[in-house]
Motif scaffolding. Structure first.
Motif, PDB file in Angstrom:
ATOM      1  N   LEU A  90       6.376 -13.449  -3.935  1.00 53.05           N
ATOM      2  CA  LEU A  90       5.847 -13.030  -5.145  1.00 53.05           C
ATOM      3  C   LEU A  90       6.456 -11.643  -5.984  1.00 53.05           C
ATOM      4  O   LEU A  90       6.774 -11.604  -7.083  1.00 53.05           O
ATOM      5  N   VAL A  91       6.542 -10.727  -5.100  1.00 54.70           N
ATOM      6  CA  VAL A  91       6.943  -9.396  -5.602  1.00 54.70           C
ATOM      7  C   VAL A  91       8.433  -9.494  -5.888  1.00 54.70           C
ATOM      8  O   VAL A  91       8.750  -9.046  -6.789  1.00 54.70           O
ATOM      9  N   ARG A  92       9.212 -10.185  -5.237  1.00 57.87           N
ATOM     10  CA  ARG A  92      10.714 -10.280  -5.362  1.00 57.87           C
ATOM     11  C   ARG A  92      10.731 -11.103  -6.980  1.00 57.87           C
ATOM     12  O   ARG A  92      11.785 -10.777  -7.687  1.00 57.87           O
ATOM     13  N   VAL A  93      10.181 -12.292  -6.942  1.00 58.90           N
ATOM     14  CA  VAL A  93      10.346 -13.137  -8.251  1.00 58.90           C
ATOM     15  C   VAL A  93       9.837 -12.305  -9.454  1.00 58.90           C
ATOM     16  O   VAL A  93      10.294 -12.517 -10.519  1.00 58.90           O
ATOM     17  N   ALA A  94       8.737 -11.202  -9.078  1.00 60.72           N
ATOM     18  CA  ALA A  94       8.213 -10.710 -10.411  1.00 60.72           C
ATOM     19  C   ALA A  94       9.091  -9.405 -10.699  1.00 60.72           C
ATOM     20  O   ALA A  94       8.908  -8.668 -11.542  1.00 60.72           O
ATOM     21  N   ASP A  95      10.118  -9.284 -10.138  1.00 57.82           N
ATOM     22  CA  ASP A  95      10.805  -8.294  -9.994  1.00 57.82           C
ATOM     23  C   ASP A  95      10.266  -6.865 -10.190  1.00 57.82           C
ATOM     24  O   ASP A  95      10.581  -5.885 -11.091  1.00 57.82           O
ATOM     25  N   VAL A  96       9.694  -6.617  -8.991  1.00 60.85           N
ATOM     26  CA  VAL A  96       8.600  -5.369  -8.955  1.00 60.85           C
ATOM     27  C   VAL A  96       9.577  -4.242  -8.308  1.00 60.85           C
ATOM     28  O   VAL A  96      10.479  -4.491  -7.349  1.00 60.85           O
ATOM     29  N   ASP A  97       9.252  -3.024  -8.855  1.00 61.26           N
ATOM     30  CA  ASP A  97       9.993  -1.929  -8.297  1.00 61.26           C
ATOM     31  C   ASP A  97       9.331  -1.182  -7.491  1.00 61.26           C
ATOM     32  O   ASP A  97       8.458  -0.356  -7.947  1.00 61.26           O
ATOM     33  N   ALA A  98       9.355  -1.483  -5.990  1.00 60.97           N
ATOM     34  CA  ALA A  98       8.668  -0.671  -5.137  1.00 60.97           C
ATOM     35  C   ALA A  98       9.304  -0.595  -3.861  1.00 60.97           C
ATOM     36  O   ALA A  98      10.289  -1.519  -3.538  1.00 60.97           O
ATOM     37  N   THR A  99       8.836   0.183  -2.956  1.00 53.80           N
ATOM     38  CA  THR A  99       9.408   0.194  -1.635  1.00 53.80           C
ATOM     39  C   THR A  99       8.242  -0.339  -0.751  1.00 53.80           C
ATOM     40  O   THR A  99       7.300  -0.046  -0.872  1.00 53.80           O
ATOM     41  N   TYR A 100       8.718  -0.886   0.263  1.00 56.15           N
ATOM     42  CA  TYR A 100       7.619  -1.610   1.215  1.00 56.15           C
ATOM     43  C   TYR A 100       8.224  -1.144   2.928  1.00 56.15           C
ATOM     44  O   TYR A 100       9.100  -0.890   2.812  1.00 56.15           O
ATOM     45  N   ALA A 101       7.014  -1.378   3.573  1.00 55.23           N
ATOM     46  CA  ALA A 101       7.278  -1.559   5.020  1.00 55.23           C
ATOM     47  C   ALA A 101       6.776  -2.420   5.570  1.00 55.23           C
ATOM     48  O   ALA A 101       5.483  -2.807   5.300  1.00 55.23           O
TER      49      ALA A 101
END
Length: 112
Positions: free
Chosen positions: A89-100
C-alpha cells in the motif's frame, strides 16, 4: 492460569518527520488509517527528542522552542502477510519514508 498464544510475525517500523504529509494527512496518521482500513494489527506513533536522517540534518527539541519537524517512528506488530500488504500500500501510494522490518514474536497478555 492464562494461556498465551505466541505468534511469529514482523516488527515493521516507519521513520519520517513529524510534519511529513501524504494525501493531505500527516504521514503517521495516514499509515495508521491504512492499517486500520485493512484490518491490520495495531500501530503506535512515537516522537523523538532529537535525530537526523538520510539527509544529515539534525532536528532537536529546544528548551524554549519545540521543533515541529522532529523525527517520529510508526510501529506495527503484524503477521508476515499483513506487513507485506502494508508495504505494498505504501509503495503504490508512492510514500516517501524509510522503514525497518525484522522478525518478531508477540502475544497478548490478558486477565481473561
Amino acid at each position: 492460569m492464562n494461556q498465551e498464544t505466541v505468534q511469529q510475525g514482523v516488527h515493521l517500523t516507519f521513520y519520517c518527520h513529524l510534519r511529513a504529509k501524504h494525501d493531505g494527512m500527516l504521514l503517521s496518521e495516514w499509515l495508521l488509517e491504512k492499517a486500520k482500513e485493512h484490518g491490520l494489527g495495531g500501530g503506535s506513533v512515537f516522537r523523538a527528542i532529537a535525530g537526523f536522517g538520510r539527509h544529515g540534518v539534525l532536528h532537536e527539541e529546544q528548551f524554549f522552542e519545540l521543533s515541529d519537524d522532529l523525527p517520529v517512528k510508526i510501529e506495527f506488530l503484524l503477521r508476515e502477510d499483513q506487513a507485506d500488504l502494508l508495504l505494498q500500500l505504501v509503495r503504490v501510494a508512492d510514500v516517501d519514508a524509510t522503514y525497518a522490518r525484522w522478525p518478531a514474536s508477540f502475544a497478548v497478555l490478558s486477565k481473561h
